[in-house]
Design an enzyme around this catalytic site. Sequence first.
Site, short mmCIF file in Angstrom:
data_model
loop_
_atom_site.label_atom_id
_atom_site.label_comp_id
_atom_site.label_asym_id
_atom_site.label_seq_id
_atom_site.Cartn_x
_atom_site.Cartn_y
_atom_site.Cartn_z
N HIS A 261 3.69 70.43 32.43
CA HIS A 261 2.48 70.60 33.24
C HIS A 261 1.74 69.28 33.33
CE1 HIS A 261 -1.18 72.30 34.87
NE2 HIS A 261 -0.43 73.32 35.21
N ASP A 312 4.73 79.86 34.60
CA ASP A 312 5.86 80.43 35.31
C ASP A 312 7.01 80.86 34.41
OD1 ASP A 312 4.98 80.40 37.96
OD2 ASP A 312 5.23 78.24 38.04
N1 ACO Z 1 12.13 70.05 31.99
C1 ACO Z 1 12.59 68.91 31.44
N2 ACO Z 1 11.89 67.77 31.41
C2 ACO Z 1 10.66 67.79 31.95
C3 ACO Z 1 10.12 68.95 32.52
C4 ACO Z 1 10.90 70.12 32.54
N3 ACO Z 1 10.45 71.22 33.09
N4 ACO Z 1 8.88 68.68 32.97
C5 ACO Z 1 8.64 67.40 32.70
N5 ACO Z 1 9.72 66.86 32.09
C6 ACO Z 1 9.86 65.47 31.65
C7 ACO Z 1 10.22 64.61 32.85
O1 ACO Z 1 11.62 64.50 33.02
C8 ACO Z 1 9.56 63.31 32.49
O2 ACO Z 1 10.37 62.66 31.54
P1 ACO Z 1 10.59 61.07 31.61
O3 ACO Z 1 9.22 60.48 31.42
O4 ACO Z 1 11.54 60.82 30.49
O5 ACO Z 1 11.15 60.80 32.97
C9 ACO Z 1 8.28 63.73 31.76
O6 ACO Z 1 8.58 65.02 31.21
C10 ACO Z 1 7.06 63.82 32.69
O7 ACO Z 1 7.41 64.70 33.77
P2 ACO Z 1 6.88 64.54 35.26
O8 ACO Z 1 7.75 65.32 36.17
O9 ACO Z 1 6.66 63.11 35.59
O10 ACO Z 1 5.46 65.23 35.11
P3 ACO Z 1 4.50 65.65 36.30
O11 ACO Z 1 3.16 65.77 35.73
O12 ACO Z 1 4.69 64.75 37.48
O13 ACO Z 1 5.09 67.09 36.78
C11 ACO Z 1 5.61 69.37 36.72
C12 ACO Z 1 4.60 68.29 36.30
C13 ACO Z 1 5.87 69.26 38.23
C14 ACO Z 1 5.02 70.73 36.44
C15 ACO Z 1 6.92 69.15 35.92
O14 ACO Z 1 6.68 69.36 34.55
C16 ACO Z 1 8.04 70.05 36.41
O15 ACO Z 1 8.74 69.67 37.36
N6 ACO Z 1 8.25 71.26 35.78
C17 ACO Z 1 9.26 72.17 36.21
C18 ACO Z 1 8.76 72.98 37.40
C19 ACO Z 1 7.70 74.00 37.00
O16 ACO Z 1 7.86 74.74 36.04
N7 ACO Z 1 6.63 74.04 37.82
C20 ACO Z 1 5.54 74.99 37.61
C21 ACO Z 1 4.30 74.27 37.17
S1 ACO Z 1 2.95 75.40 36.93
C22 ACO Z 1 2.50 75.79 38.51
O17 ACO Z 1 2.55 75.02 39.41
C23 ACO Z 1 2.06 77.14 38.77
#
Ligand code: ACO
Length: 375
Positions: A261, A312
């Site tokens: 998140h 989620d």
């Molecule tokens: N699984 C594995 N690794 C993850 C996940 C995940 N779900 N989420 C974040 N990470 C890792 C990324 O790979 C990244 O690692 P790195 O720095 O080594 O490259 C680090 O954590 C930061 O992640 P970002 O994607 O840059 O974080 P951001 O704040 O941009 O994205 C988001 C947040 C979109 C929610 C992201 O965590 C994600 O894609 N999660 C999966 C989709 C999801 O569950 N979305 C629902 C969110 S809640 C909602 O909208 C209702």
Amino acid sequence: MPEQAFKAGLEDVVANTSDICFIDGQEGRLVYRGYSVADLAETTSFEEVVYLLWNGDLPTRGQLLEFTRSLSANRALARPVMDLLGSLPTDTVPMDALRTAVSLAGIYDPDGQENTPEANHRKAVRLVAQVPTIVAAFQRLRTGKAPVAPDPTLSQAENFLYMLHGSRPKAIHARVFDTALILHADHELNASTFSARVTAGTLTDIYSAVTSAIGTLKGPLHGGANEAVMHMLEAIGPEENTSAWVQAAMAQKQKIMGFGHRVYKTEDPRAVILRRLSKEVGEDAGDLKWYRMLNDVRETVLHAKKIYPNVDLYSGSVYAEMGIPVDIFTPVFAVSRMAGWTAHILEQYHNNRIIRPRAEYTGPTHRTFVSIDQR
Ligand code: ACO
């Protein structure tokens, strides 16, 4: 030139002030108008929460009665909206059906283009009242069943399940669904609410702003993640494969849906409550397989990456236990989030300044013009 440095994804950028919702990402606390969502989820109804988000205070009994009456009186769709839902190809993505139907509903709204605070409040009531009808009706129509007319004696939660299934829900499903609606009702400047506020900030109408928000919620990085979680459980197959499947996915640098998140640095408080509800509905159904699998996924991701579940992860299993089809999970999210979107749009109108940020230009600045004959 813009004064501030560019932040990818606008991370931690404060884009407006708001009295509606507060998230403490370090402590894992979510607050609507000063009240902890954990307390609201225990003790209030979705209708009370909508009233709170819009008006700033919880309703008295009299105010709640009047408000629930106005919601139940506004649930029926304009004929052209129902006709549209019946005319769409049955393989239409349900979020596309919802986005298109809401846009059309705006054309038939009795307040038309009137954008006074009073008219906008009436439109917000119609949106919260009618979106459940749209989602349930499209689900029935695309599966060859007749839509079920709303029952004004039922709450928002009960009535949605009733319109979806054609029978009154079990008490546990009505209660759990009501709680899920409360938990998803608002979440500060998430992507779809930001879209809604940007659109409303041009002083266009509320239906246009909500249509933007629905399109934004659809994406798998936002509201679409709850569907993706159920597809993950299907892909895992037998329960005992869970941990190995998740480890293999992470080794391939895949994101695990339902985790991570932008704001929470600990477990999303909504996920904590939904985990309990997932267990309750699983126990009621005599089948805790999904609950156990999701806990395995949680342990594996937490252990390997210290990334926590978000809202989620467990919502899908809760909905699936109630017989809600996976591909309408995101529209069901919109049924709830309509409360927050409309609260933010009304707040934006109340104290508006057009939202118009700058971009950090990264292209060339002084190129020599070459006429078309010489290129
Ligand atoms: N699984 C594995 N690794 C993850 C996940 C995940 N779900 N989420 C974040 N990470 C890792 C990324 O790979 C990244 O690692 P790195 O720095 O080594 O490259 C680090 O954590 C930061 O992640 P970002 O994607 O840059 O974080 P951001 O704040 O941009 O994205 C988001 C947040 C979109 C929610 C992201 O965590 C994600 O894609 N999660 C999966 C989709 C999801 O569950 N979305 C629902 C969110 S809640 C909602 O909208 C209702």
